[in-house]
Structures are given as C-alpha cells and as structure tokens.
Write a protein that holds these residues in place. Structure first.
Motif, short mmCIF file in Angstrom:
data_model
loop_
_atom_site.label_atom_id
_atom_site.label_comp_id
_atom_site.label_asym_id
_atom_site.label_seq_id
_atom_site.Cartn_x
_atom_site.Cartn_y
_atom_site.Cartn_z
N VAL A 1 -10.51 -53.23 -27.98
CA VAL A 1 -10.35 -52.86 -26.57
C VAL A 1 -8.94 -53.22 -26.10
O VAL A 1 -8.29 -52.43 -25.40
N ALA A 2 -8.46 -54.38 -26.48
CA ALA A 2 -7.11 -54.80 -26.08
C ALA A 2 -6.05 -53.88 -26.67
O ALA A 2 -5.09 -53.50 -25.98
N ILE A 3 -6.21 -53.49 -27.92
CA ILE A 3 -5.25 -52.59 -28.55
C ILE A 3 -5.32 -51.22 -27.89
O ILE A 3 -4.30 -50.58 -27.62
N TRP A 4 -6.52 -50.74 -27.60
CA TRP A 4 -6.72 -49.44 -26.96
C TRP A 4 -5.98 -49.38 -25.62
O TRP A 4 -5.41 -48.35 -25.26
N GLN A 5 -5.99 -50.48 -24.90
CA GLN A 5 -5.38 -50.51 -23.58
C GLN A 5 -3.88 -50.84 -23.61
O GLN A 5 -3.22 -50.76 -22.57
N ASP A 6 -3.36 -51.18 -24.76
CA ASP A 6 -1.95 -51.52 -24.90
C ASP A 6 -1.08 -50.26 -24.79
O ASP A 6 -1.42 -49.22 -25.36
N ASP A 7 0.01 -50.36 -24.08
CA ASP A 7 0.91 -49.22 -23.91
C ASP A 7 1.51 -48.73 -25.23
O ASP A 7 1.87 -47.57 -25.36
N ARG A 8 1.64 -49.63 -26.19
CA ARG A 8 2.23 -49.26 -27.48
C ARG A 8 1.28 -48.44 -28.35
O ARG A 8 1.67 -47.90 -29.37
N ALA A 9 0.00 -48.36 -27.97
CA ALA A 9 -0.99 -47.67 -28.80
C ALA A 9 -0.91 -46.15 -28.69
O ALA A 9 -1.39 -45.45 -29.57
N TRP A 10 -0.32 -45.64 -27.61
CA TRP A 10 -0.30 -44.20 -27.37
C TRP A 10 1.11 -43.73 -27.06
O TRP A 10 1.86 -44.40 -26.36
N ASP A 11 1.47 -42.57 -27.58
CA ASP A 11 2.78 -42.01 -27.25
C ASP A 11 2.69 -41.24 -25.94
O ASP A 11 1.63 -41.19 -25.30
N ALA A 12 3.79 -40.64 -25.54
CA ALA A 12 3.86 -39.94 -24.25
C ALA A 12 2.88 -38.77 -24.17
O ALA A 12 2.40 -38.42 -23.09
N ALA A 13 2.57 -38.18 -25.33
CA ALA A 13 1.65 -37.04 -25.36
C ALA A 13 0.18 -37.48 -25.43
O ALA A 13 -0.71 -36.65 -25.44
N GLY A 14 -0.04 -38.81 -25.50
CA GLY A 14 -1.41 -39.32 -25.56
C GLY A 14 -1.99 -39.42 -26.96
O GLY A 14 -3.19 -39.64 -27.13
N HIS A 15 -1.13 -39.29 -27.98
CA HIS A 15 -1.57 -39.41 -29.37
C HIS A 15 -1.44 -40.86 -29.83
O HIS A 15 -0.54 -41.58 -29.39
N PRO A 16 -2.29 -41.27 -30.76
CA PRO A 16 -2.18 -42.65 -31.27
C PRO A 16 -0.88 -42.86 -32.05
O PRO A 16 -0.43 -41.97 -32.77
#
Length: 77
Positions: free
Chosen positions: A27-42
């Motif tokens: 959950v913490a990783i999912w909510q981290d800003d570093r987990a997703w790029d600008a397009a919303g991809h992992p």
C-alpha cells in the motif's frame, strides 16, 4: 526431520508476520509518487518492489505451512 513445537510456532508466526507486514508495504509503495510515471504506468521502482513483496509473501506462506505441518506432526506423537 521433526520440528519441535517451539519451532513450529515460530515458523507459523513468521508466516503471519509476513502477511501482516508486506501487504501494508505494498500500500505504501502504491501510494508513493515514484511508483507511477506521468502517464500513470508503473515505474521500475514499483516493479522491483512488487516482485520483492510477491516473493516475500510466497516464502512467508511456505514457512507458515511448514510450521503448521510441523505442529500437526507433533500432535500425533
């Protein structure tokens, strides 16, 4: 190999601990800003941590199952 009751309980507790801690970490990783790029991809950050979590849950489950099996085997003797 026969496990003592103490080792069996320890292994079960390790398995439970794994299932308490790692999903919370996901959950913490999912909510981290570093987990997703600008397009919303992992990102690679998310992928590496997701693999780490999955492997840890598999190992924790295996350890917990060994503990339960050791506990059950000890009951018969």
């Amino acid at each position: 190999m026969v496990l003592s009751r103490r080792w069996s309980v320890f292994l079960v507790l390790v398995g439970v601990w794994t299932w308490v801690i790692w999903p919370r970490f996901l959950v913490a990783i999912w909510q981290d800003d570093r987990a997703w790029d600008a397009a919303g991809h992992p990102t690679a950050f998310f992928t590496v941590h997701a693999v780490l979590i999955a492997v840890s849950l598999i190992i924790g489950t295996a350890v917990g199952v060994l503990g339960v099996r050791g506990w059950r085997a000890g009951r018969g003797s």
